[in-house]
Motif scaffolding. Structure first.
Motif, PDB file in Angstrom:
ATOM      1  N   HIS A  20      46.781 -14.475  39.497  1.00 49.01           N
ATOM      2  CA  HIS A  20      46.702 -15.728  38.745  1.00 49.01           C
ATOM      3  C   HIS A  20      46.927 -16.849  39.746  1.00 49.01           C
ATOM      4  O   HIS A  20      47.156 -16.582  40.935  1.00 49.01           O
ATOM      5  N   LYS A  21      46.876 -18.096  39.291  1.00 49.65           N
ATOM      6  CA  LYS A  21      46.894 -19.187  40.282  1.00 49.65           C
ATOM      7  C   LYS A  21      48.182 -19.211  41.107  1.00 49.65           C
ATOM      8  O   LYS A  21      48.160 -19.614  42.274  1.00 49.65           O
ATOM      9  N   GLY A  22      49.255 -18.703  40.531  1.00 53.63           N
ATOM     10  CA  GLY A  22      50.507 -18.649  41.288  1.00 53.63           C
ATOM     11  C   GLY A  22      50.439 -17.692  42.474  1.00 53.63           C
ATOM     12  O   GLY A  22      51.162 -17.845  43.461  1.00 53.63           O
ATOM     13  N   THR A  23      49.522 -16.712  42.365  1.00 55.62           N
ATOM     14  CA  THR A  23      49.376 -15.720  43.442  1.00 55.62           C
ATOM     15  C   THR A  23      48.896 -16.381  44.734  1.00 55.62           C
ATOM     16  O   THR A  23      49.202 -15.916  45.824  1.00 55.62           O
ATOM     17  N   ARG A  26      51.017 -22.658  46.179  1.00 52.71           N
ATOM     18  CA  ARG A  26      51.054 -24.065  45.777  1.00 52.71           C
ATOM     19  C   ARG A  26      51.119 -24.918  47.033  1.00 52.71           C
ATOM     20  O   ARG A  26      52.044 -24.785  47.838  1.00 52.71           O
ATOM     21  N   GLY A 101      59.456 -25.054  45.290  1.00 51.87           N
ATOM     22  CA  GLY A 101      58.428 -24.269  44.599  1.00 51.87           C
ATOM     23  C   GLY A 101      57.057 -24.328  45.249  1.00 51.87           C
ATOM     24  O   GLY A 101      56.124 -23.689  44.775  1.00 51.87           O
ATOM     25  N   LYS A 102      56.918 -25.096  46.326  1.00 52.14           N
ATOM     26  CA  LYS A 102      55.630 -25.115  47.038  1.00 52.14           C
ATOM     27  C   LYS A 102      55.686 -24.089  48.172  1.00 52.14           C
ATOM     28  O   LYS A 102      56.764 -23.699  48.630  1.00 52.14           O
ATOM     29  N   ASN A 103      54.504 -23.683  48.638  1.00 55.48           N
ATOM     30  CA  ASN A 103      54.453 -22.660  49.687  1.00 55.48           C
ATOM     31  C   ASN A 103      54.119 -23.226  51.059  1.00 55.48           C
ATOM     32  O   ASN A 103      54.357 -22.566  52.078  1.00 55.48           O
TER      33      ASN A 103
END
Ligand code: NPW
Ligand code: ADP
Ligand code: MG
Length: 286
Positions: A20-23, A26, A101-103
């Motif tokens: 999903h988009k979280g995969t 961010r 929460g960002k990568n």
């Protein structure tokens, strides 16, 4: 230490069916100032076409409606700005909060060069743990405080063109171009960063490994193409690629997109947003 010459292109991130988009990470892009909202928008396009799950563009609040209108897929974050429209010092805490929460974070395109921008950029370079890419005006800020270059707070990729690199190492463009690989390797080794020295035959190095790019063409010598690379590289970082591999794959794909775009549009007819559009075909060509 013996230098390793890398000739194979790093493997792209896996795209599992159950995802999903979280995969796919961010991305936070910090860019733009009055007159240069396009730089932020182009970096955002590069990040989206780089496969990131979510792309957040943090930009001075007066620019938010302009940037947000360019591509509906962006998430936008307003940053405090000063009378000059550039980031205010208080934007530092806002960016630090946005990093939660960002990568990965890419900073610099079109950011301007006020003392507040200087403070924000240099503090993040020293203290942010997140993998970060520094480009354009963010590099110019670092050039004014060279003593901090060897104290990055986390994994760092720097993407100067020859003019920006000359400022970073207090040299001149002629000297840089005559010694591209040597100077890039020395800089990366000394500061423990990945250095991407752009231009024809872009050099990517971490001081131990070096890759010289083979893709790209003079159609890419047009405003904003570097901004697209900023977004693309940050997207690969956000997908958990290590710094050297992310930079190498991004530079290769970016040039390949330029070559595929030029085949259809010609070199003079190519503009920066075309590069983002042709990234899809570049991925397919891998
Ligand atoms: N749409 C927007 O909002 C856009 C906004 N943008 C933003 O504009 C800001 C200023 O960035 P900038 O790169 O234009 O200016 P700057 O750092 O002074 O560098 C120029 C110097 O470097 C040299 N040089 C460069 N490449 C070289 C090469 N391959 N090989 C050799 N030399 C080379 C060049 O050489 P010359 O042209 O003199 O021969 C000159 O001396 C920045 O924030 C950026 O993000 C842009 O991204 C465009 C789209
Ligand atoms: N003649 C060329 N051949 C191949 N690539 C080029 C050429 N000229 C520019 N590029 C590429 O285009 C991009 C330009 O980046 P940059 O100078 O930062 O532009 P901007 O700041 O306008 O976005 C870099 O990736 C660079 O390697
Ligand atoms: Mg640039």
């Amino acid at each position: 230490m013996t230098l390793q010459r890398v000739t194979t292109i790093a493997k792209p991130p896996r795209r599992p069916a159950e995802s999903h988009k979280g995969t796919f990470g961010r991305v936070l892009i910090v860019a733009g100032s009055p007159g240069m909202s396009g730089a932020a928008a182009l970096a955002g396009l590069g990040a989206l076409r780089g496969g990131a799950g979510l792309v957040y563009i943090a930009t001075p609040k007066s620019l938010l409606p302009i940037v947000g209108a360019i591509e509906p897929s962006y998430l936008t974050l307003p940053l405090s700005d000063g009378d000059d429209g550039q980031l205010a010092t208080s934007a530092l805490a806002e960016i630090e909060a946005a990093m939660e929460g960002k990568n990965a974070c890419g900073i610099g395109p079109g950011l301007g060069a006020s003392p507040s921008v200087q403070k924000v950029v240099t503090t993040l370079y020293r203290t942010a743990k997140l993998p970060m890419l520094f480009d354009a005006d963010a590099l110019n800020c670092l050039s004014k405080e060279r003593e901090i270059l060897s104290s990055p707070g986390g994994p760092r990729i720097l993407t100067p063109h020859p003019g920006e690199f000359a400022r970073l190492i207090d040299s001149d463009i002629k000297t840089v171009q005559a010694n591209r690989e040597k100077l890039a390797i020395e800089f990366a080794a000394e500061n423990k960063v990945v250095l991407v020295l752009k231009g024809h035959a872009t050099v990517v190095t971490d001081g131990e490994r070096v890759y010289t790019n083979t893709t790209g063409n003079s159609g890419m010598a047009t405003g904003g193409t570097g901004d697209v690379l900023t977004g693309l590289t940050t997207a690969l970082l956000a997908q958990q690629m290590p710094t050297f591999e992310a930079a190498q794959l991004a530079v290769f794909l970016h040039g390949r997109a330029g070559d595929l775009a030029a085949e259809e549009l010609s070199e003079p007819g190519l503009i920066a947003s075309d590069l983002a559009r042709f990234l899809g075909k570049a991925w397919l060509s891998l």
